[in-house]
Write a protein that holds these residues in place. Structure first.
Motif, mmCIF file in Angstrom:
data_model
loop_
_atom_site.group_PDB
_atom_site.id
_atom_site.type_symbol
_atom_site.label_atom_id
_atom_site.label_comp_id
_atom_site.label_asym_id
_atom_site.label_seq_id
_atom_site.Cartn_x
_atom_site.Cartn_y
_atom_site.Cartn_z
ATOM 1 N N MET A 1 1.178 -1.509 -0.044
ATOM 2 C CA MET A 1 -0.269 -0.058 0.080
ATOM 3 C C MET A 1 0.419 1.441 -0.115
ATOM 4 N N ASN A 2 0.231 2.069 -1.005
ATOM 5 C CA ASN A 2 1.067 3.654 -0.708
ATOM 6 C C ASN A 2 0.853 4.734 0.289
ATOM 7 N N TRP A 3 1.405 4.791 1.643
ATOM 8 C CA TRP A 3 1.010 5.395 2.776
ATOM 9 C C TRP A 3 1.507 6.766 2.280
ATOM 10 N N GLY A 4 2.485 6.560 1.265
ATOM 11 C CA GLY A 4 2.762 8.186 0.996
ATOM 12 C C GLY A 4 2.214 9.221 0.478
ATOM 13 N N TRP A 5 0.634 8.191 0.518
ATOM 14 C CA TRP A 5 -0.908 8.705 -0.436
ATOM 15 C C TRP A 5 -1.085 10.075 0.953
ATOM 16 N N ILE A 6 -1.573 9.872 2.155
ATOM 17 C CA ILE A 6 -1.701 10.678 3.008
ATOM 18 C C ILE A 6 -0.824 11.768 3.464
#
Ligand SMILES: Nc1ncnc2c1ncn2[C@@H]1O[C@H](COP(=O)(O)OP(=O)(O)O)[C@@H](O)[C@H]1O
Ligand SMILES: [Mg+2]
Lengths: 363, 224
Positions: free
Chosen positions: B1-6
């Motif tokens: 999952m790409n937590w960098g989105w947050i």
């Protein structure tokens, strides 16, 4: 003064709760409404402050027709102590007591000062002020209820079975307290109860109601005991009414007889009973003549005494009880300071009763 | 999952959270304001109660999506107007609260009301200063249910372009960003718990008398 003139209450379902009531509750006195459950006591009381409207008839409070007043304003001028106290659970004791002054528009500080005075008057410790009703005993809650009803100093106080939910010992002390308060305040009080003993103890006059809201008898308690109007009242007044009625007969003129007394350490009598007294002539107990071992009276020789008859304030009932409860058959008569002044006998009490009957003080 | 989105979208998340709160809680307040007089009315007569409580309760069974679609027609609003959602959630709040308010008022002891009358309260003032305060604990319990229910129901609005954090679901789904969806779910849950806890705390704070009990009486002493 509260005056009922031909007052009837019929509820919409057809129940006649109060039937053609004519009655005057005297100013400055305690009038008790007593009777079995459902006989219309609460309805009669609630018609006075218009919580229930009469179907027919007129009620006057201090000469004015209650229907001429706005109900809420009328009620602020009439103290009401409700069954089970009915305190506001969400308000502190102080704020409960301050209720009516606040409704009358006093500022908060004045109202709370007044409430604190009232708490003191009814014997509630100042540290109760910040507590909530749930933190108080039943007896304490009733005191708060009385204080709340008195807070705006109303001339009239209505009390609906205020002490019926507390235990007998607490009830007795609340009754005594009410009599003490009344001797200071002189309110016009209507007090509802189903307990005839409470009615007789508290009432200057007692109205006995029967089922159907009919007034059966309205008299002073002594008269109620000595001359019940009919079998219903006779039955309701209950057992021992002759004996209880003695409580309303003055003992003035009751002869006080001689009484043999000794002190601890003295030599006791060789026969017969003697009363042992202390240095102030206060009674300690009885001594059965000739029973003590070595002649000198010791504390171990004492036989407990009976009730005492106070010559300053006693009634024929207390004189008779003193005589009957004494091991020697001689009742101990004392003065207001508790000093022994002599003896009373049951025979003399009965003679005084006969005299009272002849002169019409009792039937 | 790409937590960098947050972190990249933190501003969006914050503004949606705020929008979500407003959309959930404004209806709670409106619903409460409507439910109190209705609950009072239900307590007046048996007929009023027999009508009001079931009828308002029935409103809860109207599907939310249907309501959001129908309301613009009834109200004459645009389909994207947040007012639609606010009205819909207010209706649900009323559906939940009328019974709570009616029950809470009915549970106020008759002797307390009689005492207030005997002291000289007029009916309106008695209602506001005696009956309503005593109803608070039960009403707050109903409010908590309504607030939590609204907080989750706001997300439905996302299907018509409203819906606060619910938009993270729809957007994350369309653009296949799992981190966005998870963020939405977690924040909605957190918001629901926060609102619930907050109401619980407020309820306790404004009803200090409910926290004194038998234990306190023992400390107060047994003297009459
Ligand atoms: N609101 C009412 N509607 C119908 N009947 C009532 C109502 N209130 C009291 N009653 C009836 O009136 C009678 C007198 O009641 P009440 O005054 O409360 O009696 P008490 O206080 O002496 O016990 C009873 O039979 C009671 O059932
Ligand atoms: Mg009664």
């Amino acid at each position: 003064m509260i005056e009922f003139r031909g007052v009837t209450k019929q509820f919409p379902d057809g129940t006649t709760a109060v039937d053609d009531l004519d009655l005057v509750a005297d100013a400055g006195r305690i009038t008790v409404f007593v009777g079995p459950s459902g006989c219309g006591k609460t309805t009669s009381l609630r018609m006075v402050n218009r919580m229930i409207e009469p179907t027919w008839g007129t009620i006057l409070v201090n000469g004015a027709d209650i229907m001429d007043h706005d109900p809420a304003e009328l009620r602020r001028g009439i103290g009401y102590v409700i069954q089970q106290a009915g305190l506001f659970p969400h308000r502190t004791i102080l704020d409960n007591v301050a209720t009516v002054p606040l409704l009358l528009g006093w500022n908060k500080k004045q109202a709370r000062e007044r409430a604190a005075e009232l708490m003191e008057l009814v014997g509630l410790a100042p540290e109760m002020a910040g507590r909530y009703p749930a933190q108080l005993s039943g007896g304490q809650q009733q005191r708060v209820g009385v204080a709340r009803a008195l807070a705006a100093d109303p001339p009239v106080l209505l009390m609906d079975e205020p002490f019926s939910a507390v235990d007998p010992v607490v009830r007795e002390s609340l009754q005594d307290e009410l009599l003490r308060l009344q001797s200071e305040l002189g309110k016009t009080i209507v007090f509802v109860t189903h307990d005839i003993d409470e009615a007789i103890k508290l009432g200057d006059k007692v109205a006995v109601f029967r089922t159907g809201g009919v007034l059966a008898q309205y008299d002073e308690p002594g008269v109620l005991l000595s001359r019940p109007a009919d079998d219903f009242v006779d039955n309701f007044v209950g057992r021992d009414r002759g004996y209880r009625g003695l409580g309303f007969l003055s003992s003035d003129g009751l002869p006080i007889g001689e009484l043999a007394t000794v002190s601890v350490g003295d030599a006791g009598p060789s026969e017969g009973w003697a009363l042992v007294v202390d240095g102030e002539r206060r009674p300690l107990g009885w001594l059965d003549g000739g029973t003590q071992a070595n002649g000198a009276v010791t504390a171990g020789d004492l036989v407990p005494g009976g009730s005492l008859y106070d010559t300053d304030s006693g009634s024929l009932r207390s004189a008779l009880d003193a005589a009957l409860s004494s091991p020697s058959g001689q009742g101990v008569a004392i003065d207001g300071e508790g000093r022994v002044v002599g003896s009373v006998s049951a025979d003399e009490v009965l003679r005084a009763l006969a005299d009272a009957r002849r002169t019409g003080a009792a039937a | 999952m790409n937590w960098g989105w947050i972190p990249r979208n933190i501003d969006l998340v914050a503004s949606l959270t705020w929008e979500h709160m407003v959309l959930a809680l404004v209806p709670v307040l409106l619903g409460l304001a409507i439910s109190i007089p209705l609950g009072w009315l239900a307590g007046r007569t048996r007929i009023a109660r027999a009508v009001l409580v079931p009828v308002t309760g029935l409103l809860y069974t109207v599907p939310s999506l249907a309501l959001i679609v129908v309301l613009p027609i009834v109200l004459g609003t645009r389909i994207l107007d947040p007012l639609n959602l606010i009205v819909a959630l207010t209706i649900y709040t009323v559906a939940l609260l009328v019974r709570s308010v009616a029950d809470a008022l009915a549970a106020v002891p008759a002797v307390t009301i009689a005492a207030a009358t005997a002291m000289g309260y007029r009916p309106f003032r008695r209602f506001v200063s005696v009956e309503l305060p005593l109803a608070v604990p039960v009403v707050v319990a109903g409010l908590r249910v309504a607030a939590v229910s609204n907080t989750s129901m706001v997300t439905v609005g996302a299907l018509v372009g409203l819906g606060g954090l619910g938009r993270l679901f729809t957007d994350g789904f369309q653009r296949d960003i799992p981190a966005e969806i998870v963020t939405g779910i977690v924040l909605v849950l957190a918001l629901a718990l926060l609102v619930d806890g907050l109401l619980l705390a407020i309820g306790r704070w404004i009803t200090p008398w409910t926290r004194v009990g038998a234990g306190a009486r023992v400390r107060a002493g047994a003297a009459a």
